[in-house]
Design an enzyme around this catalytic site. Structure first.
Site, PDB file in Angstrom:
ATOM      1  N   ASP A 154       6.570   3.766   4.355  1.00  0.00           N
ATOM      2  CA  ASP A 154       6.654   3.125   2.882  1.00  0.00           C
ATOM      3  C   ASP A 154       8.297   3.641   2.931  1.00  0.00           C
ATOM      4  OD1 ASP A 154       6.560   1.748   0.642  1.00  0.00           O
ATOM      5  OD2 ASP A 154       4.985   2.070   0.222  1.00  0.00           O
ATOM      6  N   ASP A 209       5.274  -6.712  -2.662  1.00  0.00           N
ATOM      7  CA  ASP A 209       4.146  -6.901  -1.874  1.00  0.00           C
ATOM      8  C   ASP A 209       3.444  -8.073  -2.458  1.00  0.00           C
ATOM      9  OD1 ASP A 209       4.203  -3.901  -2.194  1.00  0.00           O
ATOM     10  OD2 ASP A 209       3.090  -3.073  -3.787  1.00  0.00           O
TER      11      ASP A 209
HETATM   12  C1  GLA Z   1       4.091  -0.544  -1.791  1.00  0.00           C
HETATM   13  C2  GLA Z   1       3.857  -0.806  -0.378  1.00  0.00           C
HETATM   14  C3  GLA Z   1       1.915  -1.213  -0.645  1.00  0.00           C
HETATM   15  C4  GLA Z   1       2.068   0.022  -1.335  1.00  0.00           C
HETATM   16  C5  GLA Z   1       2.248   0.876  -2.599  1.00  0.00           C
HETATM   17  C6  GLA Z   1       1.646   2.055  -2.785  1.00  0.00           C
HETATM   18  O1  GLA Z   1       4.870  -1.053  -3.372  1.00  0.00           O
HETATM   19  O2  GLA Z   1       4.483  -2.141  -0.448  1.00  0.00           O
HETATM   20  O3  GLA Z   1       2.068  -1.788   0.124  1.00  0.00           O
HETATM   21  O4  GLA Z   1       1.722   1.246  -0.193  1.00  0.00           O
HETATM   22  O5  GLA Z   1       4.286   0.989  -2.029  1.00  0.00           O
HETATM   23  O6  GLA Z   1       2.636   3.460  -3.838  1.00  0.00           O
END
Ligand code: GLA
Length: 406
Positions: A154, A209
């Site tokens: 990430d 997301d």
């Molecule tokens: C980010 C990623 C998500 C998830 C969260 C976890 O937002 O894009 O897919 O992994 O972090 O904290």
């Protein structure tokens, strides 16, 4: 040393450096020749994960038939972490994962599945747990020792970092740890990963997301999460970058997380048309018959997993009804009508009049010299041929998905 010897030695040293550089600085090839399929904990469980849940999910993947349909990776997302020890080694949360990660990996492997884990290029993960910055090689080694097969990496808390460089570092760390792992680049498309991701990882997120709604977004203040149609629109212009071993990732599935059945079906169909990674994000221990049917539709999955690995394209869009095509092996095609309206729509498509050409991948649908049979991939029956115009009513927020079979 005479000149010839000098030149020969320099050339030899250069070649040795070049070859060893190539050996240490390459991603593991051959791990994602078709888009990865599996499950990930985040969409449904966020930080509320432990080893019992993950083992139950692994059991359910096998028992529900999802493993047979191709879902192989069981991926832990954020918040599995405990602390680093005095030597810098990361450990799982001792209360939530008392048996340790190696034991969990062994359990998942014993089911014929693979295990994925999550980390972050920053000092801390998005959930505030220890990130890998400064510990990249040590963490990759730890994951390799545990038996990890997939790493989602990430991008929170990375101020001042160069994305391409940071992802190359973890790629090289995985390579030097010596265990093949799929590398999932998750920097939300902020740094155009499609332009450099091919040699670095196996898939890259193209957007922020996803959220479990068909046609809305959620504003969280400093960031937004996106419904299905928003994410779909953000894929424009990216298909040329995807192919076997390196995929655009429009984020994990929300099937079974609260949308209606037809919306779930449309979401799943469009992800298949996009050759997207199919990472389920629901509680598969307790899913409805409809959710299971969607997630395990082998005919739709075959479109996603087609070995040509060509991402589909939007052929036309009128009145919020979109027509998508995806070239498949053996000159076959997938076809999908997506109705984004709040009302049902009638639709006619005359195969003899339309000119379907995929210029990027040099494919042309030839319905003049060939007759294709039309296989409805949700009804699982043949519904006509390309000799006759297709007439259909597509319900609101739903699809008609066909395979043109020779
Ligand atoms: C980010 C990623 C998500 C998830 C969260 C976890 O937002 O894009 O897919 O992994 O972090 O904290």
């Amino acid at each position: 040393m005479n000149n010839f010897k000098k030149i020969f030695s320099i050339a030899l040293i250069t070649i040795v450096f070049f070859i060893s550089g190539k050996l240490t600085a390459q991603k593991y090839e051959g791990l994602a020749l078709t888009p990865p399929m599996g499950w990930n904990s985040w969409n449904k469980f966020a930080c509320d994960i432990d080893e019992t849940l993950i083992k139950e999910i692994a059991d359910a993947i096998v028992e529900s038939g999802m493993k047979d349909a191709g879902y192989i990776y069981v991926n832990l997302d954020d918040c599995w972490h405990g602390e680093r020890d005095s030597l810098g080694f990361i450990h799982p949360d001792p209360e939530r994962f008392p048996s340790g990660m190696k034991a969990l990996a062994d359990y998942i492997h014993s089911k014929g599945l693979k295990i994925g884990i999550y980390s972050c290029a920053g000092y801390k993960t998005c959930g505030g747990r220890p990130g890998s910055r400064g510990y990249e090689y040590q963490d990759a080694l730890t994951y390799a020792k545990w038996g990890i097969d997939y790493l989602k990496y990430d991008w929170c808390n990375t101020e001042g970092l160069c994305a391409e460089g940071a992802y190359m570092t973890i790629r090289d760390a995985i390579r030097s740890a010596g265990r093949p792992m799929v590398l999932s680049i998750c920097e939300w498309g902020d740094n155009q990963p499609w332009e450099w991701g091919k040699d670095v990882g196996h898939l890259w997120r193209t957007t922020g997301d996803i959220t479990n709604c068909f046609d809305c977004f959620v504003d969280h203040g400093t960031w937004k999460s996106w419904g299905v149609t928003y994410i779909l629109d953000m894929q424009e212009g990216l298909r040329q970058y995807a192919g076997p071993g390196h995929w655009n990732d429009p984020d994990m599935l929300e099937v079974g997380n609260g949308m209606s059945v037809n919306e779930d079906r449309a979401h799943f169909s469009m992800w298949c048309m996009l050759a997207a990674p199919l990472i389920a994000g629901n509680d598969i221990r307790n899913m409805s018959k409809e959710t299971l049917e969607i997630l395990t539709n082998k005919e739709a999955i075959a479109v996603d997993q087609d070995p040509l690995g060509i991402q589909g394209f939007k052929y036309s869009s009128e009145d919020s009804v979109e027509i998508w095509f995806k070239p498949l092996v053996n000159d076959e095609w997938a076809f999908c009508i997506l109705n984004r309206n709040e009302t049902d729509k009638e639709f006619v498509f005359d195969w003899q009049k339309e000119k379907v050409i995929d210029e990027l991948f040099d494919k042309k649908l030839d319905t003049q010299n060939k007759t294709y049979r039309l296989r409805d991939l949700w009804k699982h029956e043949f519904v006509g041929t390309t000799d006759e115009p297709l007439k259909a009513v597509v319900p609101s927020h739903d699809v008609l998905m066909l395979r043109l079979v020779k």
